[in-house]
Design a protein around this motif. Structure first.
Motif, PDB file in Angstrom:
ATOM      1  N   ILE A 157      -2.299   0.518   9.476  1.00  0.00           N
ATOM      2  CA  ILE A 157      -2.259   1.944   9.162  1.00  0.00           C
ATOM      3  C   ILE A 157      -3.047   2.724  10.210  1.00  0.00           C
ATOM      4  N   ASP A 158      -2.569   3.911  10.502  1.00  0.00           N
ATOM      5  CA  ASP A 158      -3.229   4.747  11.511  1.00  0.00           C
ATOM      6  C   ASP A 158      -2.871   6.203  11.222  1.00  0.00           C
ATOM      7  N   GLY A 159      -3.866   6.990  10.872  1.00  0.00           N
ATOM      8  CA  GLY A 159      -3.591   8.390  10.563  1.00  0.00           C
ATOM      9  C   GLY A 159      -4.826   9.131  10.107  1.00  0.00           C
ATOM     10  N   TYR A 160      -4.622  10.132   9.269  1.00  0.00           N
ATOM     11  CA  TYR A 160      -5.706  10.989   8.815  1.00  0.00           C
ATOM     12  C   TYR A 160      -5.682  11.124   7.295  1.00  0.00           C
ATOM     13  N   ILE A 161      -6.863  11.172   6.722  1.00  0.00           N
ATOM     14  CA  ILE A 161      -7.048  11.276   5.273  1.00  0.00           C
ATOM     15  C   ILE A 161      -7.448  12.708   4.917  1.00  0.00           C
ATOM     16  N   THR A 162      -6.832  13.236   3.864  1.00  0.00           N
ATOM     17  CA  THR A 162      -7.277  14.478   3.242  1.00  0.00           C
ATOM     18  C   THR A 162      -7.714  14.163   1.825  1.00  0.00           C
ATOM     19  N   ILE A 163      -8.920  14.541   1.465  1.00  0.00           N
ATOM     20  CA  ILE A 163      -9.423  14.291   0.118  1.00  0.00           C
ATOM     21  C   ILE A 163      -8.909  15.379  -0.814  1.00  0.00           C
ATOM     22  N   VAL A 164      -8.147  14.982  -1.827  1.00  0.00           N
ATOM     23  CA  VAL A 164      -7.686  15.919  -2.847  1.00  0.00           C
ATOM     24  C   VAL A 164      -8.751  16.037  -3.925  1.00  0.00           C
ATOM     25  N   ASP A 165      -9.154  14.910  -4.460  1.00  0.00           N
ATOM     26  CA  ASP A 165     -10.272  14.821  -5.394  1.00  0.00           C
ATOM     27  C   ASP A 165     -10.730  13.367  -5.396  1.00  0.00           C
ATOM     28  N   GLU A 166     -11.613  12.999  -6.307  1.00  0.00           N
ATOM     29  CA  GLU A 166     -12.197  11.656  -6.289  1.00  0.00           C
ATOM     30  C   GLU A 166     -11.144  10.560  -6.474  1.00  0.00           C
ATOM     31  N   LEU A 167     -10.058  10.874  -7.162  1.00  0.00           N
ATOM     32  CA  LEU A 167      -9.052   9.866  -7.490  1.00  0.00           C
ATOM     33  C   LEU A 167      -7.811   9.938  -6.605  1.00  0.00           C
ATOM     34  N   ASN A 168      -7.708  10.965  -5.766  1.00  0.00           N
ATOM     35  CA  ASN A 168      -6.493  11.185  -4.996  1.00  0.00           C
ATOM     36  C   ASN A 168      -6.789  11.472  -3.527  1.00  0.00           C
ATOM     37  N   LEU A 169      -6.106  10.743  -2.654  1.00  0.00           N
ATOM     38  CA  LEU A 169      -6.196  10.953  -1.219  1.00  0.00           C
ATOM     39  C   LEU A 169      -4.795  11.165  -0.665  1.00  0.00           C
ATOM     40  N   GLU A 170      -4.685  11.994   0.356  1.00  0.00           N
ATOM     41  CA  GLU A 170      -3.432  12.138   1.095  1.00  0.00           C
ATOM     42  C   GLU A 170      -3.623  11.510   2.465  1.00  0.00           C
ATOM     43  N   PHE A 171      -2.690  10.673   2.850  1.00  0.00           N
ATOM     44  CA  PHE A 171      -2.730  10.020   4.155  1.00  0.00           C
ATOM     45  C   PHE A 171      -1.547  10.501   4.976  1.00  0.00           C
ATOM     46  N   THR A 172      -1.799  10.992   6.176  1.00  0.00           N
ATOM     47  CA  THR A 172      -0.730  11.422   7.076  1.00  0.00           C
ATOM     48  C   THR A 172      -0.818  10.607   8.359  1.00  0.00           C
ATOM     49  N   GLY A 173       0.245   9.877   8.638  1.00  0.00           N
ATOM     50  CA  GLY A 173       0.235   9.026   9.821  1.00  0.00           C
ATOM     51  C   GLY A 173       1.304   7.969   9.715  1.00  0.00           C
ATOM     52  N   THR A 174       1.014   6.772  10.230  1.00  0.00           N
ATOM     53  CA  THR A 174       1.980   5.676  10.215  1.00  0.00           C
ATOM     54  C   THR A 174       1.438   4.503   9.404  1.00  0.00           C
ATOM     55  N   ILE A 175       2.350   3.843   8.692  1.00  0.00           N
ATOM     56  CA  ILE A 175       2.038   2.626   7.945  1.00  0.00           C
ATOM     57  C   ILE A 175       3.091   1.608   8.359  1.00  0.00           C
ATOM     58  N   ARG A 176       2.651   0.542   8.981  1.00  0.00           N
ATOM     59  CA  ARG A 176       3.570  -0.469   9.497  1.00  0.00           C
ATOM     60  C   ARG A 176       3.345  -1.789   8.765  1.00  0.00           C
ATOM     61  N   THR A 177       4.429  -2.395   8.303  1.00  0.00           N
ATOM     62  CA  THR A 177       4.333  -3.707   7.657  1.00  0.00           C
ATOM     63  C   THR A 177       5.356  -4.634   8.294  1.00  0.00           C
ATOM     64  N   LYS A 178       4.971  -5.895   8.406  1.00  0.00           N
ATOM     65  CA  LYS A 178       5.886  -6.920   8.921  1.00  0.00           C
ATOM     66  C   LYS A 178       5.649  -8.183   8.109  1.00  0.00           C
ATOM     67  N   ILE A 179       6.675  -8.562   7.333  1.00  0.00           N
ATOM     68  CA  ILE A 179       6.595  -9.724   6.457  1.00  0.00           C
ATOM     69  C   ILE A 179       7.809 -10.602   6.761  1.00  0.00           C
ATOM     70  N   TYR A 180       7.576 -11.887   6.957  1.00  0.00           N
ATOM     71  CA  TYR A 180       8.622 -12.765   7.482  1.00  0.00           C
ATOM     72  C   TYR A 180       9.885 -12.813   6.624  1.00  0.00           C
ATOM     73  N   HIS A 181       9.754 -12.635   5.299  1.00  0.00           N
ATOM     74  CA  HIS A 181      10.918 -12.769   4.427  1.00  0.00           C
ATOM     75  C   HIS A 181      11.515 -11.423   4.014  1.00  0.00           C
ATOM     76  N   LEU A 182      11.022 -10.311   4.588  1.00  0.00           N
ATOM     77  CA  LEU A 182      11.532  -8.989   4.247  1.00  0.00           C
ATOM     78  C   LEU A 182      12.066  -8.288   5.501  1.00  0.00           C
ATOM     79  N   ASN A 183      13.116  -7.505   5.338  1.00  0.00           N
ATOM     80  CA  ASN A 183      13.684  -6.719   6.435  1.00  0.00           C
ATOM     81  C   ASN A 183      14.047  -7.590   7.631  1.00  0.00           C
ATOM     82  N   GLY A 184      14.513  -8.801   7.340  1.00  0.00           N
ATOM     83  CA  GLY A 184      14.895  -9.708   8.415  1.00  0.00           C
ATOM     84  C   GLY A 184      13.737 -10.109   9.303  1.00  0.00           C
ATOM     85  N   GLY A 185      12.520  -9.999   8.766  1.00  0.00           N
ATOM     86  CA  GLY A 185      11.344 -10.340   9.549  1.00  0.00           C
ATOM     87  C   GLY A 185      10.934  -9.278  10.548  1.00  0.00           C
ATOM     88  N   GLU A 186      11.626  -8.135  10.519  1.00  0.00           N
ATOM     89  CA  GLU A 186      11.308  -7.046  11.448  1.00  0.00           C
ATOM     90  C   GLU A 186      10.304  -6.071  10.829  1.00  0.00           C
TER      91      GLU A 186
END
Length: 227
Positions: A157-186
């Motif tokens: 993950i790489d981006g910026y956090i905005t605090i909404v309140d103690e229980l809620n955060l907003e994240f703006t940026g990129t989230i990258r996942t790569k798992i061998y058995h999902l999305n053809g391993g891509e």
């Protein structure tokens, strides 16, 4: 005054009233760009890495004015423009307001620092980490979890956090996942604004946009710092 002029005057009055009552712009689509000018050729608003910022579908952004086919908005303190084709005006208040300045300062102390980070496909037995730092008045969030069992599997993950309140955060940026058995391993790339929420007294914020590749559910969690 003829009927056509009277009708046009009434129509303009109605439109003016609608715009004067509106306080927010609601995003109706996905991957809707924010621009720095009221034109499709204007520069696209981007994050610190140069990646476009996409407000989440349903996001509520303070309305400032209407210019042509664009709404002028206040996006987290930045004046930007968003197409009227994929948004609508609303006089409803945003679902939650950002924390007050005094409370925000106290919450920042809890948020800034090193946190454990996890994606269930990699492991809940061991964790990655993300570091949240304050840079130029913004909260930068960078982290990763690497698999020990399947080399090449990761959450990043790489981006910026905005605090909404103690229980809620907003994240703006990129989230990258790569798992061998999902999305053809891509790699599966998410980019835009995502919402992390802590529920039922849990000590982590979980991303609410959970739809992952191949129809699976992804649990991306940022853990609160240990007291």
């Amino acid at each position: 005054m003829n009927i056509k002029r009277l009708f046009a005057s009434c129509l303009l009055a109605v439109v003016a009233c609608i715009f004067s009552w509106a306080t927010n712009v609601v995003v109706d689509g996905t991957h809707v760009r924010l621009r720095l000018g009221a034109s499709t050729s204007a520069q696209i608003l981007s994050d610190g890495n140069g990646d476009p910022i996409y407000p989440a579908k349903g996001a509520v952004i303070p309305y400032l004015a209407t210019e042509g086919n664009f709404y002028k908005v206040n996006y987290n303190g930045t004046v930007a423009y968003i197409s009227r084709d994929y948004t609508h005006l609303s006089d409803a208040a945003a679902p939650s307001s950002k924390a007050s300045s005094a409370k925000l300062s106290a919450l920042e102390k809890k948020v800034v620092g090193k946190h454990m980070l996890s994606l269930q496909w990699i492991s809940w037995d061991y964790f990655g980490s993300c570091n949240i730092t304050k840079e130029g008045g913004r909260l930068r969030c960078v982290g990763q979890q690497l698999s020990r069992e399947n080399e090449g599997d990761y959450l990043k993950i790489d981006g910026y956090i905005t605090i909404v309140d103690e229980l809620n955060l907003e994240f703006t940026g990129t989230i990258r996942t790569k798992i061998y058995h999902l999305n053809g391993g891509e790699e599966w790339l998410r980019e835009g604004t995502y919402h992390f929420k802590s529920t039922q007294g849990r000590r982590y914020w979980r991303m609410q946009e959970m739809d992952g590749p191949d129809g699976v559910t992804d649990y991306v969690d940022i853990y609160m710092k240990r007291k």
